[in-house]
Enzyme design. Structure first.
Site: not given
Lengths: 365, 433
Positions: A116, A167, A223
């Protein structure tokens, strides 16, 4: 300077059905969807071929005939061996590397790429860095504005990786894993032949041993696995193209910013095209059309006086006259948008005809 | 407030030779006043509602034209409580165009729908008319006045009411009239009833025998004494004070019309009424559309040859999908597609490749290249940028007051925009103050 030997190999993690890029991936396997007028996977294969990689393995978990045929043709054209390695059950992100060991393991480091991702692909510098650092694994990292949505890589001044923070809620750094690795063959021994995550299991283990390094990417990175990112990634790619191959971009009074047009496409008069527009082979843009941040996939058509912004027009689709299309509207293959219709964030599945306004984001089945 | 425009270049019909068959007929058009037009905002903030263009002509000019074509029309009176000056240029223009005496009578205070008739009784009955046609201003219809007058004479009616049969569901919104099917007499009247009375509604057009003015005076007098209030003094309402009590007394008869009828209360009604008028013109007065189109095409041919503007669509022709009513002075560039149901007023500029349908474009509007306008009213001097989209639904149109600018490439969907606003980003379903 270390020369890349022609024995070097690469693995591209293609994976499954590309559901995030639907409705485009309902008509074509994701690696074959054209990004900036070239199949997504070919951006990577060409960059690999350029630095002398001799064999590319695609890790797939489904492989329609269209992909097999396409790869056979490209293999011929590029003079590079392209094989596929098919997993029969999901193997995570590391499993496919182990599965492809027989293709990849020739005693030399090999590249691993997420399919990707598109960027400047600095393979040569990665190899030099890898050798110099004596690394077992080298990751490409890239700077992002909002690291909280990604896995952040924390590393020393010399590039040695300390840890990964998935994250993060508080700021720990702004460099994230760019999804492009150079791995030494010793990594195979670290991967069991079962579903394994390279990011969560393999890399942290190498980092603990102090053998995982990262190199900062200098240049664009995107991406492009989702339509919204596909559109912004196209802008980043075209900006890169402006720096490296400006002659490929169109110029003229009707073109604004970076615009890539296939020579076989026809564009009418009185248009305003750009910025960040890609017009594919055999596309037709009639008179008085305004396009901004739009990809027109091959053989699609936008009729007179229409205004299309932040959208993807699928293969063979037709956008009628005086249509307004915006806010990540995506048309699948062979879609017809009737004249005078307004689409705001409409996602239209293949072979549909739309004759009424869609003023709020909606999926048309 | 915007001064009423007077356009000597156009009129809706030829002046009619006056053949005196019966006695003279007079007409009174009830135009209301500024405080009554609030539901028509924002359009009524820039122009008195009776002068707002519907189907290319001020709303009330349709009434005037219908009255002026009657054989023995002696005078048309506009009765209302607007300031007289607002109507002066319009009345002068109509007087000239239709060759008939027209004047404005101002009520100092609102005296109800019939109070003004009472107050100006002597002016209305001067010249001894055999009948007086009374028309509410806020309606659009084919005004079958000649047939109504003939019916009135044949029935020896005191009052003839124009009626139309709607569905029972629709009829509830209006005054309903029970009619004797044999005699056509109105035997009962109910204003916006809850239950079903009759599908025949009161269209707001009446023919009065002069005697009726005596009756009005009586009800007016009795009411004021009964109420004993200064405020209520002189207030007479046609429906409650005349039609209701006089129903079933062989006094009021109903003439039922077949063609279209529509009441204009809120701005969206102006669009619907325009569509109904244009469809009616296409059948009944096609010359009105074609005459203007021919003139437009003449203008176009000149404009095209003189224009330095070229988007490369020089082969493209002006594309009009009728019915449309386009002022000869409008400049429409080639490649634009206009219609159906579009009216374009004087001085409008439409850029190449623009698309207009189901809309009212008022004076001196500029619409740039490739813009799209649908289900909208675009107010005087407004500007719409290139590739801009102004639209609405049939029930919720976009309405621009005077001097609104919608910047290039924005979309304005179902918004009401007050005067002199500039819109620089897309908006939907908003009132922009």
């Amino acid at each position: 300077m270390v020369r890349l030997g022609n024995r070097m190999k690469a693995l591209i993690l293609v994976g499954g059905y590309g559901t995030r890029l639907r409705p485009l991936t309902l008509s074509a396997p994701k690696p074959l969807v054209e990004f900036a007028n070239q199949a997504m996977v070919m951006h990577q294969i060409q960059a690999l071929a350029k630095v002398g990689v001799s064999e590319v393995v695609l890790a797939v978990n489904y492989q329609p005939n269209t992909m097999r045929d396409f790869l056979a043709r490209e293999q011929e054209k590029l003079g590079i061996k392209i094989t596929t390695s098919q997993e029969n059950e999901p193997m995570g992100t590391a499993g496919p590397i182990k599965l492809a060991e027989e293709h990849l393991n020739d005693g030399e480091p090999f590249f691993v790429l997420n399919s990707d991702v598109t960027c400047t692909f600095p393979f040569q510098q990665m190899l030099e860095f890898h050798k110099k650092a004596g690394a077992e694994g080298t990751l490409l990292v890239t700077k992002v504005e909002e690291p909280s949505a990604f896995g952040v890589v924390v590393y020393d001044a010399d590039g040695r990786i300390n840890r990964f923070v998935e994250k993060p809620k508080m700021f720990v750094g702004n460099r994230i894993n760019a999804g492009i690795y150079l791995l030494s063959p010793s990594v195979f021994a670290r991967i069991p032949l079962k579903p394994t995550s390279i990011e969560k299991e393999v890399f942290p283990a190498i980092a603990v041993d102090g053998n995982l390094f990262c190199m900062e990417l200098d240049g664009f990175w995107a991406d492009v696995g989702k339509p919204k990112d596909f559109i912004t990634g196209t802008g980043a790619y075209l900006k890169h193209l402006r720096n490296v191959e400006p002659h490929r971009l169109r110029s003229g009074p009707e073109f604004f910013g970076n615009v890539l047009v296939d020579p076989s496409a026809t564009i009418g008069l009185g248009c305003r095209i750009g910025p960040d527009v890609v017009i594919g082979p055999d596309c037709v843009v009639e008179n008085g059309v305004c396009l901004k941040r739009v990809t027109m996939l091959p053989r699609s058509k936008v009729r007179s006086h229409s205004w299309v912004c932040d959208s993807i027009v699928g293969w063979d689709s037709v956008v009628g006259e005086w249509v307004r299309m915006e806010s990540t509207s995506v048309l699948g293959e062979d879609v017809t948008i009737k004249s005078e219709v307004y689409l705001n964030g409409a996602v239209v599945l293949p072979h549909k005809s739309v004759g009424e306004d869609i003023p709020e984001p909606k999926i048309v089945m | 407030m915007r001064a009423a425009t007077s356009d000597p270049a156009r009129k809706m019909g030829e002046p009619v030779s006056k053949k005196q068959k019966t006695g003279p007929v007079k007409a009174v058009i009830l135009v209301g006043g500024a405080s009554k037009g609030t539901r028509f905002r924002p359009l009524s903030m820039d122009c008195p509602k009776p002068l707002f263009p519907v189907a290319g002509f001020p709303m009330v000019e349709h009434h005037i034209q219908a009255c002026a074509t009657l054989d023995n029309m002696a005078e048309i009176i506009l009765l209302g409580f607007y300031e007289e000056e607002l109507f002066t240029p319009f009345i002068e223009g109509c007087t000239e165009r239709y060759g008939i005496r027209i004047r404005y009578l101002r009520e100092i205070v609102s005296l109800g729908s019939a109070g003004g008739l009472n107050r100006y009784r002597d002016d209305i009955l001067a010249g001894d008319p055999s009948a007086v046609v009374i028309l509410h201003c806020d309606i659009a219809c084919s005004f079958p006045l000649a047939k109504m007058l003939a019916f009135h004479a044949a029935k020896s009616a005191r009052v003839t009411v124009l009626g139309k049969e709607l569905s029972l569901e629709e009829a509830h919104k209006y005054g309903e009239m029970a009619v004797n099917p044999e005699s056509d007499e109105m035997i009962h009247y109910a204003a916006k009833p809850q239950s079903n009375i009759s599908p025949v509604i009161n269209c707001g057009v009446y023919v009065f025998h002069p005697d009726v003015f005596d009756k009005l005076q009586t009800v007016g007098g009795s009411r004021s004494s009964a109420m004993g209030s200064d405020q209520e003094e002189g207030i007479v309402r046609l429906e409650q004070d005349l039609l209701m009590p006089m129903a079933g007394q062989q006094f009021i008869y109903v003439y039922k019309m077949e063609e279209f009828w529509f009441q204009i209360k809120v701005p969206v009604h102006a669009l619907i009424a325009t569509k109904l008028y244009l469809e009616y013109f296409a059948k009944a007065k096609p010359e009105l559309l074609s005459k203007n189109l021919a003139a437009t095409r003449g203008t176009l041919a000149r404009a095209a040859s003189q224009s330095s503007f070229d988007v490369g669509t020089s082969a493209a022709k002006l594309d009009i999908q009728e019915p449309c009513l386009i002022h000869p002075s409008a400049n429409i560039q080639p490649g634009a597609r206009v219609g159906p149901n579009v009216t374009i007023a004087a001085g409008v500029m439409i850029g190449a490749g623009a698309r207009l349908l189901d809309c009212i474009i008022l004076e001196d509007v500029i619409i740039r290249e490739h813009a799209f306008v649908k289900n909208s009213i675009i107010g005087w001097n407004s500007q719409i940028g290139a590739w801009t989209r102004v639209q609405g639904s049939e029930t919720s149109p976009s309405i621009f007051s005077a001097g609104v600018t919608a910047n290039a490439e924005v979309v304005v969907d179902s918004c009401v925009v007050l005067a002199n606003k500039s819109i620089s980003s897309s908006c939907r379903g908003e009132i922009i103050l």
